[in-house]
Design a protein around this motif. Structure first.
Motif, short mmCIF file in Angstrom:
data_model
loop_
_atom_site.label_atom_id
_atom_site.label_comp_id
_atom_site.label_asym_id
_atom_site.label_seq_id
_atom_site.Cartn_x
_atom_site.Cartn_y
_atom_site.Cartn_z
N PRO A 175 0.81 -1.23 0.00
CA PRO A 175 0.00 0.00 0.00
C PRO A 175 0.84 1.28 0.00
N PHE A 176 1.58 1.51 -1.09
CA PHE A 176 2.46 2.68 -1.15
C PHE A 176 1.68 3.99 -1.07
N SER A 177 0.48 4.00 -1.67
CA SER A 177 -0.28 5.26 -1.75
C SER A 177 -0.77 5.73 -0.40
N THR A 178 -0.80 4.85 0.59
CA THR A 178 -1.29 5.23 1.93
C THR A 178 -0.16 5.58 2.89
N LEU A 179 1.07 5.52 2.41
CA LEU A 179 2.21 5.78 3.29
C LEU A 179 2.39 7.28 3.53
N SER A 211 7.30 10.62 4.44
CA SER A 211 8.63 10.20 4.89
C SER A 211 8.84 8.70 4.69
N SER A 212 7.80 7.90 4.99
CA SER A 212 7.90 6.45 4.80
C SER A 212 7.99 6.11 3.32
N TYR A 213 7.23 6.85 2.51
CA TYR A 213 7.27 6.61 1.06
C TYR A 213 8.66 6.89 0.51
N ALA A 214 9.27 7.97 0.97
CA ALA A 214 10.62 8.32 0.52
C ALA A 214 11.62 7.23 0.92
N THR A 215 11.44 6.68 2.12
CA THR A 215 12.33 5.61 2.58
C THR A 215 12.19 4.37 1.71
N VAL A 216 10.96 4.03 1.36
CA VAL A 216 10.70 2.86 0.52
C VAL A 216 11.31 3.05 -0.86
N CYS A 217 11.09 4.21 -1.46
CA CYS A 217 11.65 4.48 -2.79
C CYS A 217 13.17 4.44 -2.76
N SER A 218 13.74 4.95 -1.69
CA SER A 218 15.20 4.94 -1.56
C SER A 218 15.72 3.50 -1.47
N SER A 219 15.00 2.65 -0.73
CA SER A 219 15.41 1.25 -0.60
C SER A 219 15.37 0.54 -1.95
N SER A 257 0.64 2.79 -7.84
CA SER A 257 0.84 3.47 -6.56
C SER A 257 2.30 3.77 -6.27
N LEU A 258 3.18 3.34 -7.17
CA LEU A 258 4.61 3.61 -7.00
C LEU A 258 5.04 4.56 -8.08
N ARG A 259 5.26 5.80 -7.71
CA ARG A 259 5.61 6.82 -8.70
C ARG A 259 6.98 6.51 -9.32
N SER A 260 7.22 7.13 -10.43
CA SER A 260 8.40 6.83 -11.26
C SER A 260 9.69 6.83 -10.45
N LEU A 261 10.48 5.77 -10.68
CA LEU A 261 11.81 5.67 -10.09
C LEU A 261 12.83 5.88 -11.21
N ASN A 262 13.60 6.93 -11.14
CA ASN A 262 14.52 7.27 -12.22
C ASN A 262 15.55 6.19 -12.49
N THR A 263 15.89 5.43 -11.45
CA THR A 263 16.92 4.40 -11.62
C THR A 263 16.46 3.28 -12.55
N LEU A 264 15.16 3.15 -12.79
CA LEU A 264 14.65 2.08 -13.64
C LEU A 264 14.56 2.47 -15.10
N ASP A 265 14.82 3.74 -15.41
CA ASP A 265 14.62 4.22 -16.78
C ASP A 265 15.81 3.98 -17.69
N ALA A 266 16.96 3.61 -17.13
CA ALA A 266 18.14 3.38 -17.96
C ALA A 266 17.96 2.12 -18.78
N ARG A 267 18.39 2.16 -20.04
CA ARG A 267 18.28 1.00 -20.91
C ARG A 267 19.26 -0.08 -20.46
N MET A 268 18.77 -1.31 -20.35
CA MET A 268 19.58 -2.40 -19.83
C MET A 268 20.06 -3.36 -20.92
N ILE A 269 19.35 -3.41 -22.03
CA ILE A 269 19.68 -4.36 -23.10
C ILE A 269 20.59 -3.68 -24.11
N PRO A 270 21.80 -4.18 -24.32
CA PRO A 270 22.72 -3.56 -25.26
C PRO A 270 22.12 -3.44 -26.66
N CYS A 271 22.50 -2.39 -27.35
CA CYS A 271 21.98 -2.15 -28.70
C CYS A 271 22.28 -3.35 -29.61
N GLY A 272 21.27 -3.74 -30.36
CA GLY A 272 21.42 -4.81 -31.33
C GLY A 272 21.32 -6.21 -30.77
#
Length: 400
Positions: free
Chosen positions: A271-275, A278-286, A333-348
């Motif tokens: 239940p991220f939306s009910t946090l 401060s607790s939400y920030a801690t969870v996102c940081s983890s 309920s989990l707002r965008s995490l910038n760390t997940l936006d990086a491309r992981m699969i090498p080109c080609g």
């Protein structure tokens, strides 16, 4: 209850025959239907505990004595209605014993999981069940031998078994959403991520030996024998070749894959939306720290620049991690995490892996999910065209 106790002791005189199991099951069903729970229970507590231990021990022999195990599982289900507190201390052992059972053959396994979830939901102890479940999945590969000594067979049995079945995972998600409190959320996130990191470390540590590399080649050979014959190459093994036992790397890959499947359901259901903020920030940081510390590396396991033919173990680890990333990305309920936006699969690399005959179907699914993810979208027109052509060829080959 005294009559029940006398009947049970008389039946046990006749040993461990199937008829004894079936008779004890009938006795317990009568006890439940008569609603005698709680009347004289203190006098019969030792008897009920003896029945539980007897039944749980039988589950571990499910392969050798399937009919007895089926009766034992039904007995445990009835006992959950009579007094689930008797079952609770043995929950981990029970889950370990049923992990490879076929729910179609043993529907009581699903009923048991439903009862456990219902109990922990009502008592607001969902984190306790999650801890037992994660621990079971983390250590599951240590039990594999005999019929499940080959890694692909063990993987297939567990992912289609009760614990990782769609029915149980959906029930688990509903229980978390409905009954896990905001106060329990940060600790749950931390505990789950720590468990996932532990199995990743085991896998990473087991990936460096030369012996492991040799076994991985055999694992790829075994995987090829399980592929569909519809246009996919098959490498035939000699019939007299002995089965290669699981290597530490294969066992670790199974554990990581199973835990990651559960994590991909557990964390987005919290239940991220009910946090509080401060607790939400801690969870996102983890979550962000976990991605930077080890999940990003796990996602890259199958994308080594040294080879275009990743081994089976690296493939299931990468697929499991990409599944977690997709679950986070689609969690409303989990707002965008910038760390997940990086491309992981090498080109080609995507098109090549889709065309590679030994790529596992679950990795192909995750590659295509990443391809259609707007945050990871491929921008090179030539690469887009190559991926689409490879995808159509795969669909035509396997579904036409």
């Amino acid at each position: 209850m005294s009559a029940f106790t006398s009947c049970y002791k008389t039946l046990r005189v006749y040993g461990d025959e199937l008829e004894v199991w079936q008779s004890v099951l009938s006795l317990l069903e009568v006890l439940e239907e008569a609603n005698l729970v709680g009347f004289g229970l203190s006098e019969s507590a030792n008897v009920l505990n003896d029945i539980v231990t007897w039944a749980v021990n039988a589950l571990s022999t499910s392969t050798a004595f399937p009919k007895k195990s089926k009766a034992a599982l039904k007995i445990i289900c009835v006992l959950t209605h009579i007094d689930l507190e008797i079952i609770s201390p043995l929950t981990g052992e029970i889950l370990s014993d049923i992990i490879t059972m076929n729910p179609s053959d043993l529907p009581a396994s699903q009923s048991l999981l439903h009862e456990l979830l219902d109990f922990h939901s009502k008592t607001r102890t969902i984190p306790v069940f999650l801890a037992v479940l994660i621990d079971c999945l983390s250590n599951s590969s240590g039990k594999f031998s005999g019929d499940f000594s080959e890694v692909q067979k063990a993987h297939r049995a567990c992912t289609s078994g009760p614990l990782l079945s769609l029915a149980h995972l959906e029930g688990l998600s509903r229980a978390i959403k409905g009954f896990l409190t905001p106060g329990q959320t940060p600790e749950t996130v931390q505990a789950v991520l720590e468990a996932l990191e532990a199995v990743w470390i085991t896998y990473a540590d087991s990936s460096g030996s030369d012996d492991t590399m040799d076994v991985d080649e055999d694992a790829n050979d075994r995987a090829s024998n399980t592929k569909s014959a519809n246009g996919r190459k098959q490498k035939q093994r000699k019939t007299d070749e002995p089965a290669v036992p699981m290597s530490p790397k294969e066992r670790a890959a199974l554990s990581y894959s199973f835990v990651a499947r559960a994590v991909a359901v557990i964390l987005p259901s919290l239940p991220f939306s009910t946090l509080p903020e401060s607790s939400y920030a801690t969870v996102c940081s983890s979550i962000s720290e976990a991605w930077e510390k080890f999940l990003g590396n796990a996602a890259q396991s199958a994308f080594s620049e040294k080879t275009n033919a990743p081994c089976w173990t690296d493939q299931i680890v990468t697929a499991a991690t990409l599944r977690i990333r997709h679950a986070f990305a689609t969690c409303s309920s989990l707002r965008s995490l910038n760390t997940l936006d990086a491309r992981m699969i090498p080109c080609g690399m995507t098109a090549g892996l889709i065309r590679f005959a030994e790529t596992t179907p679950e990795l192909i699914v995750e590659l295509l999910r990443s391809f259609f993810d707007e945050n990871l979208r491929v921008t090179d027109p030539e690469e887009q065209d190559a991926i689409i052509k490879a995808m159509l060829a795969y669909l035509y080959t396997n579904l036409a």
